[in-house]
Design an enzyme around this catalytic site. Sequence first.
Site, mmCIF file in Angstrom:
data_model
loop_
_atom_site.group_PDB
_atom_site.id
_atom_site.type_symbol
_atom_site.label_atom_id
_atom_site.label_comp_id
_atom_site.label_asym_id
_atom_site.label_seq_id
_atom_site.Cartn_x
_atom_site.Cartn_y
_atom_site.Cartn_z
ATOM 1 N N HIS A 192 5.233 -10.054 1.225
ATOM 2 C CA HIS A 192 4.350 -9.041 0.219
ATOM 3 C C HIS A 192 4.434 -9.790 -1.585
ATOM 4 C CE1 HIS A 192 3.703 -5.619 -1.903
ATOM 5 N NE2 HIS A 192 4.229 -5.962 -2.545
ATOM 6 N N HIS A 198 -0.688 1.072 1.187
ATOM 7 C CA HIS A 198 1.167 1.228 1.327
ATOM 8 C C HIS A 198 1.525 1.885 2.717
ATOM 9 C CE1 HIS A 198 3.650 2.769 -1.799
ATOM 10 N NE2 HIS A 198 3.864 1.240 -1.528
#
Lengths: 783, 155
Positions: free
Chosen positions: A61, A124
């Site tokens: 990430h 997301h």
Amino acid sequence: MIAKEINIVDATDEELMELSKKGLLSLTLDEMKKIREYYVRMGRNPTDIELETIAQTWSEHCVHKTFKATIKTPKGEIESLFKSFIFKATEELNHPWCLSVFKDNAGIIDFDGKYAIAAKVETHNHPTALDPYGGAGTGSGGVFRDVMGVGAKPILSTDVLFFGPLDYPYDKLPPGTMHPKRLFKGSVAGIRDYGNRMGIPTANGAVAFDDGYVGNPLVYAGCIGIMPIERYVYNPKPKDLILLVGGKTGRDGIHGVTFASVELEDSSEETSSGAVQIGNPIKEKVVLDGLLKARDAGSRPLYSAVTDCGGGGLSSAVGEMAKNLGANVHLDRVPLKYSGLKPWEIWISESQERMILAVPPENKERIKEIFENEGCEATFIGEFRADKRLILYYDEEIVGELDAGFLHDTPAIARTAKWKKPKEVIPKLPRKKKLGEDLKKILASPNVASKEWVIRQYDHEVQGRTIVKPLQGVGFGPGDATVLKPLYDSWRGIVVSNGFNSKYSEDPYNMALSAIDEAMRNNVACGGRRIALLDNFSWGNPEKPEVMGALIEASRACYDGAKGFSAPFISGKDSLHNEYVYKGKTISIPHTLVITAIGIIPDVRTAITMDLKKAGNYIYIVGKTYDELGGSHYLMVNGTKGGKVPTVNLKEAKKSMDALTEAMDRGLVASCHDCSEGGIGVAVSEMGFAGGLGAKINLKKVPLGERIKTDDKILFSESNSRFIVEVSKKNAKDFEAVMGGNSFAKIGEVTKQKKVVVRGSKGVVVSEALSSLKRAWGGTIKW
Amino acid sequence: MIVGVTYKRPDYDPIGIMKKGEIHDLRLHVERVETMYVYFIYGTVGEPEILRACKELFVDPITQDFSYTHEGDSLKLITEKNAWLVQVKSKTGVTDAVGESAMKAMALIGIHGVERVESAFSYIIKGKLTESELRTVCEKVLCNPLIHNYRYVRV
């Protein structure tokens, strides 16, 4: 000792992996070994907080390992996808209007010499699968903060959503997943509430459906911001104070995604609360108000740097800012939602609505007062150092001490890739004399059908800057792009559009190129030019060579597309490992690349919409039509597959787009619509019911790139780089002169009679009333 | 103090109408779903202040009504009979943004002494549902078991 010492110095390799697994660190053996080596050299063991910090900093990430990895392919090694393809195009194009690319939280490009545009798109996906309302909402909240994190004011929220089919049978759902319809409704509500409550218009986006997203929905939240160029700062200095503003810290998002796979019971309340992120837009609004006041308070901003506190929490936000400095951080000073958090939890928590600022000591009182006057909590939690040491305190006790050099020296990883283009299958199609029913079926298919139910929930007018809105004409047809007028005293505008087509994902190169072309032509169709691009990949597991191979193909297309259109990438993000297990089988999502395009229009009053304007006007098509039905809606509604996926002739595409822009600037274009899903048939119908006017077109006049024998292929082929353009009789000659040297043709005209009539090689193939086409288009997503 | 806010007419209640549709998607049939916003207000706040908060903050007087009680079960605010009553509330530790905003808003209009506000949502479901069907409805439509607790009674 408040922090726990973790024995790794004399741990075996097996023990290292056990530690990584148990502690949900997601570190590989090589990475764990590198950590062990470091601590052996230091002559001590790490504390829990140190290990967590390293895991966060080295996570996919935060550092995008895969895009930086060295990749072994049968044709040789690729050093880094990012450097070899995506960033390479930007670097080679070297446009002076790219002010800050791939560096900050958001990409920054020039707007008018005085102001800059900041843009960012984020995925997301996993949080949305767990809780669609909170997950999608905080997706928007997070991307707004990215734009705020360069000091810009958000002026547009965008959302592109992917779900399983809305009519998916309940009994086939993989256990633990929510029904696509519920995910869809929840996500829309989350995005709606975050944008609407913060006063940011949500006016651009898309929704698509495919079986492949049943266990793994995708949510792409985007944001466009505007800022005075001179107010951009990023220069934290030693002794600058670390200011935390916004929400309180709780256990939100700590190892959230990993918790999701654990069966949760009522007794596990503490842990379950961590898995899901809950948003509070009102809180973010006060952070924004305070931030803009601090930015504009003096001759310089009152802060020397600002960043979003998002994935990885403080560890990532402070860690990144302290990369070349080091810092002292007092974790006990962080305001908490409830007591009982351990120091490492405070350090990596992903609680929402928080930002970090570096503040020169002389501005300490003033900046705190500004935030507090807005009703926003502001707490100094430490200061930057000069020796690159990151020292974490809790109640004056050192709980962690790290060397920024080691922390940011991310271990390189290697990946293997292979790719074989799938064999082309010739689709079996029945010969048809009439195509009206097919047209209506395509209009009613969920990807093409009206998204009015979604769009009407979003406030797309707030701030009074939205000039061209998502629904256009008297009949509310689907617009191609959104046009914003960011400054109250200038007519100059921003054009925002997107492009994607995961139905083409079997051919990832052409899928990606098509996405770029679609984003470009949506932008050009409204009058956009000088276009910058954002790339957002959602992919399967990159450890699988075929998946990695597909990623290379798509990256290659990004380079070719960006160069071909002279449209640099300015920001991007990737979400990998999008797969789920169902009945022992691993199902990967279709490779999905969403391209966002940001263009400029010199005067918003000249922006073009897609609704037909006047009976008697001519209808032109720009661009060639090929026999490209691969992944098309026409094949889908006929229950068949195969065919060629549309590709792009970059040279021709760029040339005709430039000519079309010129024609628009000369005022020769009455309306323009991009020709994509459902081909000419859908584009003309949409223009018709948007304008409340009919159209008659002749397929024999359509310029073809290759021999096509049947009318259905001409009407429904999804070839790229095509536009349907309405031109008045008066302007026809001039239009044809401007377009000279490009493939284009007059294919029909606008009629008063409210009907779409299509003539093929042997007579009329479609003759449908606008009302019945509109009914088909409008009836699918309507609750 | 517990405050409940309901709609004056079922056709004013967008969430109720939407939830009814979602229950139908599960192939279960109910006659009507109505909703109630619930606020649990802790602290030393008198009745006149609560009345003011209801009128000025919690209620849209055109479409909504309110009721309140000093203590006890919030579901008792519902007078409906022959129905399932369900209450959905965030689990401990899950941020309650509505509760936080309500508390802040009360302070802004000059109501002091509020220590904490928690929010919840109650549903009145009319129709023939067995208890196990109701549980399905709760878990698939009314709440997300990951972040919410729910409880129900038959009245």
